[in-house]
Design a protein around this motif. Structure first.
Motif, mmCIF file in Angstrom:
data_model
loop_
_atom_site.group_PDB
_atom_site.id
_atom_site.type_symbol
_atom_site.label_atom_id
_atom_site.label_comp_id
_atom_site.label_asym_id
_atom_site.label_seq_id
_atom_site.Cartn_x
_atom_site.Cartn_y
_atom_site.Cartn_z
ATOM 1 N N ALA A 79 -3.620 4.419 2.841
ATOM 2 C CA ALA A 79 -2.322 4.867 2.340
ATOM 3 C C ALA A 79 -2.236 6.387 2.308
ATOM 4 O O ALA A 79 -1.221 6.976 2.722
ATOM 5 C CB ALA A 79 -2.071 4.290 0.947
ATOM 6 N N ALA A 112 -3.101 0.266 -4.860
ATOM 7 C CA ALA A 112 -3.082 -0.104 -3.447
ATOM 8 C C ALA A 112 -4.409 -0.726 -3.033
ATOM 9 O O ALA A 112 -5.479 -0.272 -3.431
ATOM 10 C CB ALA A 112 -2.793 1.131 -2.590
ATOM 11 N N ASP A 171 0.833 -1.208 0.000
ATOM 12 C CA ASP A 171 0.000 0.000 0.000
ATOM 13 C C ASP A 171 0.865 1.256 0.000
ATOM 14 O O ASP A 171 0.548 2.232 -0.670
ATOM 15 C CB ASP A 171 -0.918 -0.002 1.222
ATOM 16 C CG ASP A 171 -1.898 -1.155 1.187
ATOM 17 O OD1 ASP A 171 -2.771 -1.152 0.305
ATOM 18 O OD2 ASP A 171 -1.778 -2.072 2.027
ATOM 19 N N VAL A 172 1.943 1.221 0.765
ATOM 20 C CA VAL A 172 2.915 2.316 0.782
ATOM 21 C C VAL A 172 4.307 1.709 0.725
ATOM 22 O O VAL A 172 4.507 0.543 1.085
ATOM 23 C CB VAL A 172 2.781 3.206 2.038
ATOM 24 C CG1 VAL A 172 1.438 3.917 2.057
ATOM 25 C CG2 VAL A 172 2.982 2.397 3.307
ATOM 26 N N SER A 208 2.695 5.978 -2.512
ATOM 27 C CA SER A 208 1.633 4.981 -2.568
ATOM 28 C C SER A 208 1.336 4.673 -4.024
ATOM 29 O O SER A 208 1.747 5.414 -4.922
ATOM 30 C CB SER A 208 0.360 5.466 -1.870
ATOM 31 O OG SER A 208 -0.621 4.434 -1.879
#
Length: 465
Positions: free
Chosen positions: A343, A337, A97-98, A333
């Protein structure tokens, strides 16, 4: 051997429409619907560098985010380099996600249109002015075609400093002659730095057991900073964006190579080693270590070293040099995601004093913070004694070196390939295989070749360079 163009084609094809076009935007509900998960129960994935100080920083940030009720990130460290792994994960649907990635290393992700834009939904949402609230070259590393694609947590940390073994200098009675022990920031000239390196070199029975100087590793930023300083009186830079021209194979380019490598090699105080200057310094193989400030950090003091940081030598008498910065680490991000809102909220946390401080505790205290709000703040340092070595080092960086540093530039192609070309040229000079004139001609040719291929790659993906 597969070229970078082949890699781009294959990875773009594998990722398919889902990556390049039908991306899930933050704020939209994931396909399949269902009841919304309470924020504090959300679970995301965070990638970053597989290096203990980094992993500890990621976990601190995850814990901070969880303490604010944002949910929990599972930290999944990755070996360098990270962008190719992100592209492969996007194709497989296993993306984070990040992720913590150096901004200058995002080119391939930009070309795949994989990143989430941050100007509106992060910076404007949090009323943060990127030009005013970040230091030096930090934000420049995350700019691409007029948009900001992440949040930096560091600015440049290489190319503008020299690590000086303070106890060795004192033992020779030279503390009043050279920085930083004499109270000055910069060496007054390259010749002055070489003079100290010669004095510090150790030889036994005609054989060098400790070299006076090593600048090996991170060669590109060190070399380009010298070249930038030499070109500045002419109103020129190493890369001319307007004219799409590299200014490496020039008189200034040759002089920069002479100052950076050829001069100390001819004096017999530097040679090609099997490791970079940081590792060589911490192994006791070299005295002066020019380029990366790690030997002057707490991580080295814990090993018994007493390096102090000075600024890289002045080139024009009495004038501080101009440095070339590569930016630093930061967080991005991805449009695919699985937890897009989570995020974005994490990135928003990073544009606060609390979020930036949590990261800046890395290495016992990060002097080259990206966040202007932490300039002059030392409460989060393991040693915050105002007369202690960490605070003194930080003041040198923040008050002198970082204000002289600007981002390397944009639009020249791959800094990775340019850095590799510069590194190879420097290596050949260190080994005595070629001189400065041949080196800069080779580097210029390699830079131009990669630029032509990069322009072709970008256009094949339907974009304009």
């Amino acid at each position: 051997m597969h070229s970078r163009r082949d890699f781009l084609k294959v990875s773009a094809g594998a990722a398919g429409v889902g990556l390049l076009a039908a991306c899930v935007a933050p704020g939209t509900e994931m396909a399949g619907g269902g009841a919304a998960v309470p924020k504090e129960q959300r679970q995301g994935v965070m990638w970053g560098l597989q290096y203990d100080p980094h992993v500890e920083a990621y976990q601190r940030l995850s814990d901070l985010f969880a303490s604010q009720g944002g949910g929990t990130f599972e930290v999944q460290p990755q070996a360098w380099p990270i962008p190719p792994k992100v592209i492969a994960a996007l194709a497989a649907g296993t993306q984070p996600d990040v992720a913590c990635i150096m901004g200058e290393q995002l080119t391939s992700l930009h070309l795949h249109q994989a990143l989430v834009p941050c100007t509106e939904q992060v910076y404007n949402h949090m009323d943060v002015d990127p030009d005013e609230d970040f230091v030096g070259d930090a934000i420049g590393a995350y700019m691409w075609q007029g948009e900001i694609w992440g949040v930096p947590t560091e600015c440049n940390g290489v190319g503008n400093m020299v690590n000086v073994p303070s106890e060795d200098v004192i033992a020779l009675g030279l503390e009043d002659q050279y920085p930083p022990l004499n109270g000055e920031v910069y060496f007054e000239s390259y010749e002055s730095m070489w003079e100290l390196g010669k004095a510090l070199q150790v030889e036994e029975e005609g054989k060098v057991t400790k070299w006076g100087l090593s600048s090996q590793g991170w060669d590109d930023m060190s070399y380009l900073g010298i070249l930038r300083t030499l070109l500045d009186p002419k109103g020129m830079d190493w890369w001319d964006l307007e004219n799409k021209q590299f200014n490496i194979n020039t008189e200034e380019g040759m002089e920069a190579m002479r100052l950076f490598v050829e001069g100390p090699v001819e004096l017999g105080i530097e040679t090609q080693l099997d490791q970079n200057h940081v590792d060589a310094a911490l192994a006791g193989k070299v005295a002066l270590a020019r380029g990366n400030g790690t030997p002057s950090m707490p991580i080295a003091w814990d090993l018994g070293y007493t390096y102090r940081m000075a600024g890289a030598p002045m080139i024009h008498e009495g004038e501080p040099p101009i440095f070339c910065g590569e930016g630093g680490w930061g967080f991005i991000s991805l449009k695919q995601a699985k937890n897009p809102e989570m995020a974005i909220e994490f990135l928003r946390m990073l544009v606060t004093d609390e979020g930036q401080t949590s990261y800046a505790m890395i290495y016992g205290g990060q002097p080259n913070t990206a966040w202007k709000g932490l300039v002059g703040s030392y409460d989060h340092f393991v040693d915050n004694d105002p007369d202690g070595p960490l605070v003194k080092l930080t003041k040198v960086l923040q008050e002198h070196l970082l204000p002289q540093t600007t981002f390397e530039g944009v639009g020249f192609g791959s800094i990775g390939e340019i850095g590799a070309a510069i590194g190879e040229g420097c290596s050949e000079v260190r080994q005595g295989n070629i001189g400065s004139e041949e080196a800069v001609a080779m580097i210029q040719s390699r830079c131009e070749a990669q630029y032509e291929e990069w322009v072709s790659d970008v256009r094949e993906l339907g974009m304009e360079p």
